[in-house]
Enzyme design. Structure first.
Site, PDB file in Angstrom:
ATOM      1  N   GLU A  97     -13.491 -35.502 -22.299  1.00  9.95           N
ATOM      2  CA  GLU A  97     -13.789 -34.062 -22.238  1.00  9.95           C
ATOM      3  C   GLU A  97     -12.315 -33.743 -21.198  1.00  9.95           C
ATOM      4  OE1 GLU A  97     -17.226 -35.063 -19.278  1.00  9.95           O
ATOM      5  OE2 GLU A  97     -18.740 -35.071 -21.089  1.00  9.95           O
ATOM      6  N   GLY A 156     -10.290 -31.200 -20.232  1.00 10.23           N
ATOM      7  CA  GLY A 156      -9.303 -30.006 -20.252  1.00 10.23           C
ATOM      8  C   GLY A 156      -7.674 -29.401 -19.603  1.00 10.23           C
ATOM      9  N   ARG A 157      -7.569 -30.079 -18.283  1.00  9.57           N
ATOM     10  CA  ARG A 157      -6.072 -29.609 -18.490  1.00  9.57           C
ATOM     11  C   ARG A 157      -4.828 -29.961 -18.968  1.00  9.57           C
ATOM     12  NH1 ARG A 157      -5.501 -28.722 -12.517  1.00  9.57           N
ATOM     13  NH2 ARG A 157      -7.227 -30.832 -12.244  1.00  9.57           N
ATOM     14  N   ARG A 208      -4.718 -21.652  -7.729  1.00 10.52           N
ATOM     15  CA  ARG A 208      -4.579 -22.850  -7.305  1.00 10.52           C
ATOM     16  C   ARG A 208      -4.505 -22.903  -6.283  1.00 10.52           C
ATOM     17  NH1 ARG A 208      -2.918 -26.259  -9.869  1.00 10.52           N
ATOM     18  NH2 ARG A 208      -4.384 -27.753  -9.802  1.00 10.52           N
ATOM     19  N   CYS A 227      -4.244  -9.145   1.432  1.00 12.81           N
ATOM     20  CA  CYS A 227      -4.204  -9.020   2.033  1.00 12.81           C
ATOM     21  C   CYS A 227      -5.071 -10.561   3.100  1.00 12.81           C
ATOM     22  CB  CYS A 227      -5.256  -7.987   3.478  1.00 12.81           C
ATOM     23  SG  CYS A 227      -4.259  -6.414   2.856  1.00 12.81           S
TER      24      CYS A 227
HETATM   25  N1  LLP Z   1     -15.541 -33.523 -17.327  1.00 11.17           N
HETATM   26  C1  LLP Z   1     -16.161 -32.894 -16.611  1.00 11.17           C
HETATM   27  C2  LLP Z   1     -17.680 -33.182 -16.615  1.00 11.17           C
HETATM   28  C3  LLP Z   1     -15.389 -32.141 -15.532  1.00 11.17           C
HETATM   29  O1  LLP Z   1     -16.803 -31.391 -14.647  1.00 11.17           O
HETATM   30  C4  LLP Z   1     -14.151 -31.509 -15.792  1.00 11.17           C
HETATM   31  C5  LLP Z   1     -13.517 -30.753 -14.474  1.00 11.17           C
HETATM   32  C6  LLP Z   1     -13.285 -32.083 -16.674  1.00 11.17           C
HETATM   33  C7  LLP Z   1     -14.383 -32.562 -17.760  1.00 11.17           C
HETATM   34  C8  LLP Z   1     -12.866 -32.009 -17.072  1.00 11.17           C
HETATM   35  O2  LLP Z   1     -11.589 -32.432 -16.639  1.00 11.17           O
HETATM   36  P1  LLP Z   1      -9.590 -32.190 -16.826  1.00 11.17           P
HETATM   37  O3  LLP Z   1      -9.530 -32.972 -17.854  1.00 11.17           O
HETATM   38  O4  LLP Z   1      -9.475 -30.220 -16.854  1.00 11.17           O
HETATM   39  O5  LLP Z   1      -8.787 -32.462 -15.780  1.00 11.17           O
HETATM   40  N2  LLP Z   1     -10.022 -26.687 -11.365  1.00 11.17           N
HETATM   41  C9  LLP Z   1      -9.157 -27.865 -10.433  1.00 11.17           C
HETATM   42  C10 LLP Z   1     -10.006 -28.645 -11.620  1.00 11.17           C
HETATM   43  C11 LLP Z   1     -11.202 -28.670 -11.274  1.00 11.17           C
HETATM   44  C12 LLP Z   1     -12.163 -29.585 -12.346  1.00 11.17           C
HETATM   45  C13 LLP Z   1     -13.872 -29.674 -12.874  1.00 11.17           C
HETATM   46  N3  LLP Z   1     -13.837 -30.584 -14.256  1.00 11.17           N
HETATM   47  C14 LLP Z   1      -8.630 -26.864 -10.597  1.00 11.17           C
HETATM   48  O6  LLP Z   1      -7.258 -26.180 -10.924  1.00 11.17           O
HETATM   49  O7  LLP Z   1      -7.511 -28.134 -10.112  1.00 11.17           O
END
Ligand code: LLP
Length: 421
Positions: free
Chosen positions: A275, A277-278, A314, A344
């Site tokens: 899964e 994302g980043r 962030r 502000c």
């Molecule tokens: N799967 C689940 C169940 C998750 O909760 C997340 C991210 C991912 C996959 C994807 O994770 P990644 O590959 O993107 O690391 N807002 C924070 C990041 C929060 C991540 C939440 N869950 C930031 O800006 O660093």
């Protein structure tokens, strides 16, 4: 996976487009994503893991613009979703729901119903209460819901505490020690079909040993379940692979990451689900902002820009570092500056104590690594309309989200009669 921009004759380009051409036509602040970076990153994942026939479920929350989801859908990705809203986005983007996994600790019965009707691949169950709710909804619909239990493997991902999710004390998943009993309970439920096991231990992870430990626990658990005739077909190892934010930072390579997964799953009967994302989109995007003013103080020098913490939270929220570079390169000596927005709050900064070349009012700056958890976490704080989003493809500039206007912000707001008199 490097930043998606480069200087050509001192001017910043993404693919074949000069960033200045985008600021001229779209204005600032704006998010800009590179189609080819998105595609390359996805292919790098799927190529490195191809022997295992992985299901790559792009984590929709990282960047949920429907054009972005459409790209992943066309590349053959599945989707990790955490809300009914994300499911609707995936449907709008033509995503294949048979490749959707649904995580999250607070799924409502309405969301569960929508997902069952959409015939998603499986739910990642995060509590016993939720298991019962899904069973109940499935029976009422005369359906059987496919599920994984999201186990909490109690592993330290060695990342920021706000994005660590696999500790015993975290709200996510079911403690691994209890999960065998929950699986047994689920196996007797009429509306439930167990097909997978899942964990997600955190985000922006550089420590491959954390993934290794998690996989070790997941495969061991899956083997145990198989012996009990519980038919585990998928091991979902979540997302979390880190990316370069500081230019001197080196995350694990895709080959190293894939190597860990292969070590555990080669010759096993489980199909891996991941899964990410980043690591798929973080470095495929930038945010561009304009310098409004500069200010010199006796202790600090400031560059005041037209983007703020509402546009990219962030740095304020996690104290995260994003590289910031001028759109027109200039090699002059640097000063130490804080790069701050108009909001502000003292926490409204994109960088503090940063070495930066002198800039003039009206110049543009690019904030790198802004493709993931950028626009999606933006807000309207201080009644600031949210930025536009642009997708670059070769030499084409495509607006994929119009800039918001004041009227968008007050939609739905009302002054009650008793105050209007
Ligand atoms: N799967 C689940 C169940 C998750 O909760 C997340 C991210 C991912 C996959 C994807 O994770 P990644 O590959 O993107 O690391 N807002 C924070 C990041 C929060 C991540 C939440 N869950 C930031 O800006 O660093």
């Amino acid at each position: 996976m490097s930043f998606s921009v480069e200087y050509i004759n001192d001017e910043l380009y993404m693919e074949k487009v000069a960033v200045r051409d985008i600021t001229d036509s779209v204005g600032t602040p704006c998010y800009i994503y590179s189609y080819s970076s998105i595609e390359n990153n996805f292919n790098s994942y799927s190529d490195s893991l191809s022997e295992l026939n992985p299901l790559i479920c792009y984590s929709t929350k990282a960047n949920s613009n429907i054009a972005v989801l459409k790209i992943y859908s066309k590349l053959g990705a599945g989707f990790d979703i955490v809300s009914g809203g994300e499911l609707k986005r995936v449907l709008l983007a033509g995503g294949d729901t048979s490749k959707v996994v649904f995580s999250g600790v607070g799924k409502t019965e309405a969301e569960i119903e929508e997902a069952i009707k959409a015939e998603i691949l499986f739910f990642n169950i995060e509590s016993i209460d939720e298991l019962h709710a899904i069973n109940r909804v499935a029976i009422s619909l005369n359906k059987i819901a496919p599920i994984a239990i999201r186990v909490n493997p109690d592993i330290d991902p060695k990342t920021h505490p706000y994005i660590s999710t696999g500790f015993k004390k975290s709200k996510f998943g079911i403690e691994i020690g209890n999960s065998i009993n929950v699986y047994r309970e689920a196996s007797n439920m009429q509306g439930i079909n167990i097909i997978a096991i899942d964990a997600h231990i955190g985000s922006q992870i550089f420590e491959l040993s954390s993934f290794n430990d998690s996989l070790q626990k997941l495969t061991h658990m899956a083997d145990t379940l198989i012996k009990e005739n519980i038919n585990i077909q998928y091991i979902d190892i979540g997302g979390g692979l880190g990316i370069t934010y500081r230019k001197d930072e080196t995350p694990p390579s895709m080959e190293e990451y894939a190597g860990i997964i292969k070590n555990h799953l080669m010759n096993k009967p489980y199909r891996p689900v991941i899964e990410p994302g980043r690591s798929l989109i973080g470095n495929a995007g930038i945010m561009v902002t304009k310098v409004l003013y500069t200010k010199e103080g006796s202790e600090k020098n400031f560059i005041i820009i037209d983007a703020a913490m509402n546009d990219l939270i962030r740095p304020a929220f996690y104290n995260s570092h994003h590289e910031i570079i001028p759109v027109m390169q200039n090699e002059k000596a640097t000063n130490t500056v804080d790069i701050v927005g108009p909001i502000c709050e003292s926490g409204d900064f994109l960088a503090t104590d940063r070495e930066f070349p002198p800039v003039a009012n009206g110049e543009y700056l690019a904030v790198l690594s802004a493709g993931a958890y950028g626009f999606v976490m933006s807000s309207n704080y201080n009644t600031r309309p949210r930025a536009a989003e642009v997708l670059v493809h070769g030499d084409s500039i495509n607006i994929i989200k119009e800039r918001e206007y004041f009227e968008d912000l007050i939609r739905g707001e009302k002054i009650p009669d008793f105050l209007s008199e």
